[in-house]
Motif scaffolding. Structure first.
Motif, short mmCIF file in Angstrom:
data_model
loop_
_atom_site.label_atom_id
_atom_site.label_comp_id
_atom_site.label_asym_id
_atom_site.label_seq_id
_atom_site.Cartn_x
_atom_site.Cartn_y
_atom_site.Cartn_z
N VAL A 145 34.26 71.08 134.67
CA VAL A 145 34.98 70.02 133.95
C VAL A 145 34.02 69.00 133.32
N MET A 146 32.78 68.98 133.81
CA MET A 146 31.78 68.07 133.24
C MET A 146 31.21 68.60 131.92
N GLU A 147 31.71 69.78 131.49
CA GLU A 147 31.32 70.41 130.24
C GLU A 147 29.81 70.59 130.12
N PRO A 148 29.21 71.30 131.06
CA PRO A 148 27.77 71.53 130.98
C PRO A 148 27.41 72.41 129.80
N LYS A 149 26.23 72.18 129.23
CA LYS A 149 25.74 73.05 128.15
C LYS A 149 25.29 74.39 128.72
N VAL A 150 24.78 74.35 129.94
CA VAL A 150 24.39 75.56 130.67
C VAL A 150 24.86 75.40 132.10
N LEU A 151 25.49 76.45 132.64
CA LEU A 151 25.93 76.46 134.03
C LEU A 151 24.93 77.27 134.85
N LEU A 152 24.41 76.65 135.90
CA LEU A 152 23.46 77.30 136.80
C LEU A 152 24.13 77.51 138.15
N MET A 153 23.90 78.68 138.76
CA MET A 153 24.56 78.99 140.03
C MET A 153 23.52 79.59 140.97
N ASP A 154 23.38 78.98 142.14
CA ASP A 154 22.39 79.44 143.13
C ASP A 154 23.11 80.19 144.25
N GLU A 155 23.04 81.52 144.22
CA GLU A 155 23.67 82.37 145.23
C GLU A 155 25.14 81.96 145.45
N PRO A 156 25.96 81.95 144.40
CA PRO A 156 27.33 81.43 144.55
C PRO A 156 28.24 82.28 145.42
N LEU A 157 27.84 83.53 145.69
CA LEU A 157 28.70 84.42 146.47
C LEU A 157 28.18 84.67 147.87
N SER A 158 27.09 84.00 148.26
CA SER A 158 26.41 84.34 149.51
C SER A 158 27.26 84.07 150.75
N ALA A 159 28.19 83.11 150.67
CA ALA A 159 29.00 82.78 151.85
C ALA A 159 30.32 83.53 151.88
N LEU A 160 30.50 84.44 150.92
CA LEU A 160 31.78 85.15 150.80
C LEU A 160 31.57 86.65 151.02
#
Length: 251
Positions: A145-160
């Motif tokens: 929602v903050m409208e980032p120009k680039v979205l970075l994700m650090d191991e977003p699925l590691s806990a799932l």
């Protein structure tokens, strides 16, 4: 376009990253893939601006940004842990940044994002009432929602794991593509990179071992390391699935 030109990161006498050259097109999903300690998270942090570049340049849409402070780059990150405010409900967590910036949280774009992430039924739940997958979706929504120009994700699925992991993976792809949002994902798991990314950067001991499409990486690995890392990790995954299936089948 996000471009890295001869980027190096050194701590004392230890070169963590060496001469990284990389071009990421606007709207692409790119995975930074490699074993633990290879430098992929350091690379993510340098793109974000959390870690300084020792030498080389980072450009965004043809303007140098490697000396621009993190808060002025317009990039945003989803970390491994949920980093949610436990005293706020899901909606207030999502809107937190917008309220601070005095932006209207009731726009169609925000509403559409909540629908895309299937969060409408959970907006007024406290954080402790949410499942792991729901928490991750709230965090993704709060970031986007903050409208980032680039979205970075650090191991977003590691806990799932299991079906929840697959659903979150699909939602990340759907949101990134619907918003044409340049997305960079750190992962150590080849199956995540191969099924989520348009392009994959395989990192070996601080250097780019290969950069290409999932088809390139699978069918045209350019080194023994790339071939063995991908195949060994996928074999471990297949073996784990076989064990689970065998146990369930015998139960």
């Amino acid at each position: 376009m996000l471009s890295l030109k001869n980027v190096t990161k050194q701590y004392d006498n230890n070169e963590v990253l060496k001469d990284i050259n990389l071009d990421i097109e606007n709207g692409e999903i790119v995975a930074l893939l490699g074993p633990s300690g290879c430098g992929k998270t350091t690379l993510l942090n340098m793109i974000l601006g959390l870690t300084e570049v020792t030498s080389g340049e980072i450009h965004f849409n043809h303007s140098p940004i490697h000396h621009v402070p993190m808060q002025k780059r317009g990039f945003n990150i989803v970390f491994q842990d949920y980093c949610l405010f436990p005293h706020l409900n899901a909606r207030d967590n999502i809107m937190y940044g917008l309220n601070n910036l005095k932006k209207d949280p009731n726009t169609k774009e925000v509403s559409d994002l909540i629908e895309l992430l299937e969060l409408r039924p959970h907006l007024y739940k406290k954080i402790h009432e949410l499942s792991g997958g729901q928490k991750q979706r709230v965090l993704i929504a709060r970031t986007i929602v903050m409208e980032p120009k680039v979205l970075l994700m650090d191991e977003p699925l590691s806990a799932l794991d299991g079906m929840i992991k697959e659903r979150i993976k699909d939602m990340i792809i759907k949101v990134a593509k619907s918003l044409n949002l340049t997305t960079i994902i750190v992962t150590h798991a080849p199956e995540e990179a191969l099924t989520m990314a348009d392009k994959i950067v395989v990192i070996q001991e601080g250097k780019i071992a290969q950069f290409g499409t999932p088809e390139d990486i699978i069918h045209r690995p350019n080194s023994k390391f790339v071939r063995q890392f991908i195949l060994n990790q996928l074999e471990i995954k297949r073996h784990h699935i076989y064990q689970l299936f065998g146990e369930q089948h015998g139960a």
